[in-house]
Each structure stands twice: as structure tokens, then as C-alpha cells.
Design a protein around this motif. Structure first.
Motif: not given
Length: 583
Positions: A355-384
Motif C-alpha cells: 500500500n502507498q499512503l502518498s501519491p507515487v509517480h508510475i509509468m515514468a519510463e513511458k515515452e508517450s504522455r498519459i491522456v486518460e485514466i480509469a478506475a471504478c469503485h467496485s473493482t481493483h482494476t486500473s487502466a490508462c
């Protein structure tokens, strides 16, 4: 002649060849080309010391205005045509015939087992079908139905936002700013002051008179609504402070969330199971409610009964927030992705399950910038989704724990939840696109880099770009020769490209589908080199225009470096067409 730069160096333009030769021999200058409005090449030289080395600017035969480094105009937003989403990926929609599916404009699959669905047609008629747990279909009875039923009460009301809880209960906001609710109400999450089940849609109006609702969000058993004026209202279950009232008593009707949000303008809201999040117009993020897994990102795991600012994100401008069951994601204006909270299934994408109590920067090594993030309160899945159209997923994916973002072949984040989330709900109200409403040009845009229809792949820097041979042959003489002249590439399913970078080659292929180029000036130099090699004259002109419009004092050195890196033929100091006209 010369003109002073804001930073001190001189810009030299309109120089004679012998003067250029002298400057070239000096060690204190930097020169670069740009393209004039008549497509003539222009040479400008930057004096990088305060001394001109004894050289003076040649006299002009007539007064000439100083050459000012132009500020490039704002880049025109690209019109993107998202890939058509197939509702058939959600099993419930296989109950509908093709004609009924063709009428769907918006849809949402919800419920504890993804067994309920609501959709809105092109005529703004609202239909529901499925299990009807806790009267969540709003049909006026408790009967499940495999045949869609129309909610006449909502007919003609254009839907702008929809969310659902775990009961489930449903919130719906209309274009006119009205708020409707129905379904489970054991904790007053419908906001009507009672705990009676909402068997059909009711208008929620208490404390919301003259308020225009623009967005809704549901937690497990609590509700949030955002107004046009940037105010947040909350109600329902409040055992952990998720309503933000400063207490833990349930809230039976909408109550404005104040405290640290007083006087601030909120632009977006999200709910975890028992937590709430809000992002302000200045990019600050606040959280309140349950925090046992650190999902509020405030550096501890204590519940917050009122909004608390995420100090760890200070200095960043957050554009979008998304909440999973007990984790949170944030996307900044620079395309950076941060995650915090529960990580039992790897849903933070950090490579572990801590667990992380504070924000952590992820996908820092990816060349293309992120334009959308996705999550839902009824799941444990993440997407971007990235700017280049790549879709990643991580967390709980069909029983597996994916601890690092995994590149998929999907074209949108919605498909991740359809195929891999548990339950396979929709993380947002899904808007549909139909081929019937696309022009030929729009259809080509939509099919670029589409694995589903492509018959050829280019591999550049280890990444695939999916294309269609027929389109390439029609649009480019180079490929017409390649696929009709018995080149070895004509027999390959994957063609390796090592002369050009991925952004450059992808932009070239996308140009063949769209007639547009969207690259920074540094990469446009590389694309200009490619266009020259492939004899694409129109593309060359587009690249020249990008370079001309993009040159500033600040990026002149980086453009020079890029030109050297690409070995581009755009910086000949002996160009015979020299002018003192501003670019």
C-alpha cells in the motif's frame, strides 16, 4: 541587421555569404534555419556572447523592422475519432438484436455482478434490463427482465452524467441540470430524506434549487453531485466521514461540502467505496472519508471527516482523478500519472503489492504522455491511455494480479473493464460512435493503428504500428512501389524500420490516414528528413510550416540538436535565399 533577444544574445539575419563565413569561423555563434512564408529558407545566427567579435550587421538599403522571435500560436486541437466500442463485449448486450444495438447512443453496465444495464437511444429514450437488484432498474417493480423496459419518466432528457453504487443505487444528471436517483436507499443515498427503496426515478431537489448539476459520483452507499458553479454536495452513508460533514452521522439529503472547499471551484469528483475525492480548477486535489489503506493520499491511514488537501501533489496541476475500490489515480496536465492507496492486487502499478499512503509517480519510463485514466469503485482494476493510443491495464485482471502496467491491444480503456475487470462493469457512462455517422475521412482516421482490421505491422523501436496495405498503396508512391514491385517487404507481415524514430514514423503513417501532422518542431525535423527520402512534397511543406511556427529563442538550441541528430538537410548556412523578413 541585428535585434536584441530577451535573454541577451543577438539574432543575426539578412547576412551576406562572406559574413556568414566569418561567423562560421567564430566559436561564439549558433545558427539555425527557418522557413519564410513563401517557403524560402532563411538563416539566422545567434550570438551567444555579448561581443559580436568585431563584426557589425550589414547596412540595409532601406529601413527594416527588427526580427523578432515569434511566439508560436496555440496548436489547434486535434479532432480525434475514438474507435467504436463494441457493447457486445459485455454479455448482457448479447440479449439485444443488431437493430436495437444500432440505436444506442450511451450505455452503462453496473451492479455487484455486472447484471444490470441502462442505455439511452439516439432519440433520448432510456431503457433498462437485467437482474433489478434493490429496484436499481427503476421500472416501478422488483422484477428482473431480459427484455429492455423503457423509463418513460426520463424520456427526452439528455443524460450528461451517470453513476451507480454497490446497493446498487443510480444517480443520473441531465443536460438541464436536473438530478434523478433510484434503487437501494438503506442509507438515504438517494437524497430524498427517507430510507425507502426508490422503485422508480425521483427528482432530487432538497438544497439543490436553482443548482445545475453537471456531474455525479457514487460510492458504495454515498453520493456526490457537482454543480455548474463548482460546488460539491454529498449525502448518504457517512460511517467514515465520506460525506465530509465533519461528523459520522448519515446524511439524508444533499449537503454542501465546505470546510477546506469553501470558496473554491471544484472541476471533478470521484468516489471510492467509502471515500470521496475532488479536483479543483487550479489542479489541487482534496480527499475525505475512509483512509484505512491510504486511499486519500494524505500520508497517513487515518479517516478524514472533512476535505483534506493532498500535500504530496503540491506544485502539480491535476486534470483528472479516478477512484477504485480502495485506491486512487491522478493525471496531471503534463501527462504524468500518480497512484496511491490499496495495492493488494497490484492496482497501483508500482511493481509490488505494498500500500502507498502518498501519491507515487508510475509509468515514468513511458515515452508517450498519459491522456486518460480509469478506475471504478467496485473493482481493483486500473487502466490508462497514452497520447499515441496505447492502452495499459494493471491490478486485478480476471483473477490475476498484474503489478505493473501491461500494454494491451485495446483501443480504449472501456474494453479493459469489459474483458478483465471483476465484475465486468463500465467505469463511466459509455458514449457510442456509429459507422453510419462517419465520413470516409473519419472512418480512415478511426482505423489507423487498429489491430482488428490491419493486415500489416511496422515495428519501430520495439513498438508496433498497425496499417492497411491498400491505404498505403493509394496514398504513397513509396509503398505503391514496395507492394507492387516484388520487394521482399511485400511478403512480410511485419516490416522492421530502423532509420527513423517511433514518433516520427508513426506520425508519417498517421498523415497518410488523416492528412494532418501533430508533432513538436524537434520531431518535425526528423519527419522532414523522412518526407524528403520518400518524396512526399506536401508532407515536407507541412513539416516546414511546423518548424517555422515553432522556433523560439528558448528552443533554438534544441532544434539545432535535433537537426544534427536527424542529419536533416535544413541547416545549410550557404543558402542563397537570405532575407531579413521575420518568420
Amino acid at each position: 541587421m541585428t535585434s536584441e533577444c530577451p535573454s541577451g544574445p543577438k539574432i543575426w539575419t539578412g547576412l551576406e555569404r562572406k559574413t556568414i563565413a566569418k561567423l562560421k569561423a567564430a566559436a561564439w555563434y549558433v545558427w539555425y534555419p527557418y522557413i519564410s512564408d513563401d517557403n524560402n529558407e532563411v538563416t539566422a545566427l545567434f550570438c551567444v556572447s555579448g561581443d559580436s567579435g568585431g563584426l557589425t550587421a550589414p547596412a540595409s538599403p532601406s529601413p527594416v523592422s527588427p526580427v523578432l522571435t515569434p511566439t508560436p500560436p496555440p496548436r489547434r486541437a486535434r479532432v480525434r475519432y475514438p474507435a467504436m466500442v463494441d457493447v457486445g463485449k459485455w454479455p448482457l448486450f448479447t440479449l439485444l438484436g443488431a437493430q436495437e444495438v444500432s440505436r444506442i447512443r450511451q450505455a452503462c453496465v453496473f451492479g455487484t455482478s455486472a447484471n444490470e444495464a441502462i442505455y439511452i437511444t439516439q432519440d433520448d429514450e432510456v431503457f433498462v434490463f437485467g437482474l433489478n437488484c434493490s429496484n436499481c432498474l427503476g421500472t416501478g417493480d422488483s422484477q428482473s427482465t431480459m427484455v429492455p423496459k423503457k423509463l418513460d419518466f426520463l424520456r427526452g432528457k439528455k443524460v450528461v452524467s451517470l453513476s451507480y453504487g454497490s446497493g446498487p443505487h443510480v444517480l443520473l444528471a441531465t443536460e438541464g441540470g436536473e438530478l434523478f436517483a433510484w434503487g437501494h436507499n438503506g442509507y438515504s443515498q438517494l437524497g430524498n430524506g427517507t430510507t425507502n427503496q426508490g422503485v422508480s426515478p425521483i427528482l432530487v431537489s432538497t438544497n439543490l434549487q436553482n443548482k445545475k448539476i453537471t456531474q455525479v459520483a457514487c460510492g458504495s452507499h454515498h453520493s456526490l453531485a457537482l454543480t455548474h458553479d463548482g460546488e460539491v454536495f454529498a449525502w448518504g452513508y457517512n460511517n467514515c466521514g465520506q460525506v465530509g460533514s465533519g461528523a459520522t452521522a448519515n446524511q439524508p439529503t444533499p449537503r454542501r461540502v465546505t470546510n477546506c472547499l469553501q470558496g473554491k471551484v471544484v472541476m471533478g469528483i470521484a468516489c471510492g467505496q467509502t471515500s470521496s475525492m475532488a479536483v479543483l480548477d487550479n489542479g489541487e486535489v482534496f480527499g475525505w472519508g475512509y483512509n484505512g489503506n491510504g486511499q486519500l493520499g494524505v500520508g497517513n491511514n487515518g479517516n478524514q471527516l472533512t476535505p483534506c488537501r493532498l500535500a504530496a501533489l503540491q506544485g502539480l496541476c491535476v486534470l483528472q482523478i479516478a477512484s477504485g475500490y480502495a485506491h486512487s489515480l491522478a493525471l496531471t496536465d503534463e501527462g504524468l500519472l500518480y497512484a496511491w492507496g490499496a495495492n493488494t492486487y497490484g492496482q497501483l502499478g508500482t511493481g509490488n503489492k505494498s500500500n502507498q499512503l502518498s501519491p507515487v509517480h508510475i509509468m515514468a519510463e513511458k515515452e508517450s504522455r498519459i491522456v486518460e485514466i480509469a478506475a471504478c469503485h467496485s473493482t481493483h482494476t486500473s487502466a490508462c491511455k497514452t497520447q499515441s493510443g496505447q492502452v495499459y491495464m494493471w491490478g486485478q485482471c480476471r483473477g490475476q494480479s498484474i503489478v505493473l502496467p501491461h500494454l494491451t491491444h485495446f483501443s480504449c480503456t472501456d474494453d479493459v473493464f469489459a474483458c478483465f475487470a471483476t465484475p465486468s462493469v463500465m467505469w463511466r457512462l459509455l458514449s457510442m460512435e456509429h459507422d453510419d455517422f462517419l465520413t470516409v475521412a473519419q472512418s480512415l482516421r478511426k482505423e489507423f493503428d487498429s489491430p482488428e482490421t490491419a493486415d500489416l505491422k511496422f515495428s519501430v523501436d520495439g513498438k508496433y504500428i498497425h496499417v492497411h496495405k491498400a491505404v498505403l498503396k493509394i496514398r504513397c508512391e513509396h509503398f505503391r512501389s514496395m507492394f507492387q514491385s516484388h520487394w521482399t517487404e511485400d511478403m512480410k507481415e511485419v516490416i522492421e524500420i530502423d532509420q527513423f524514430s517511433y514518433p516520427v514514423y508513426r506520425s508519417f503513417l498517421e498523415f497518410l490516414y488523416t492528412d494532418n501532422v501533430d508533432l513538436p518542431p524537434e520531431d518535425a525535423i526528423g519527419l522532414l528528413d523522412l518526407a524528403t527520402s520518400y518524396c512526399e512534397n506536401r508532407l515536407k511543406r507541412l513539416c516546414q510550416h511546423i518548424i517555422k511556427r515553432g522556433i523560439t529563442v528558448e528552443n533554438a538550441f534544441s532544434l539545432l540538436s535535433a537537426a544534427v541528430r536527424y542529419d536533416a538537410e535544413v541547416m545549410d548556412p550557404g543558402c542563397p535565399r537570405l532575407t531579413s523578413s521575420p518568420c
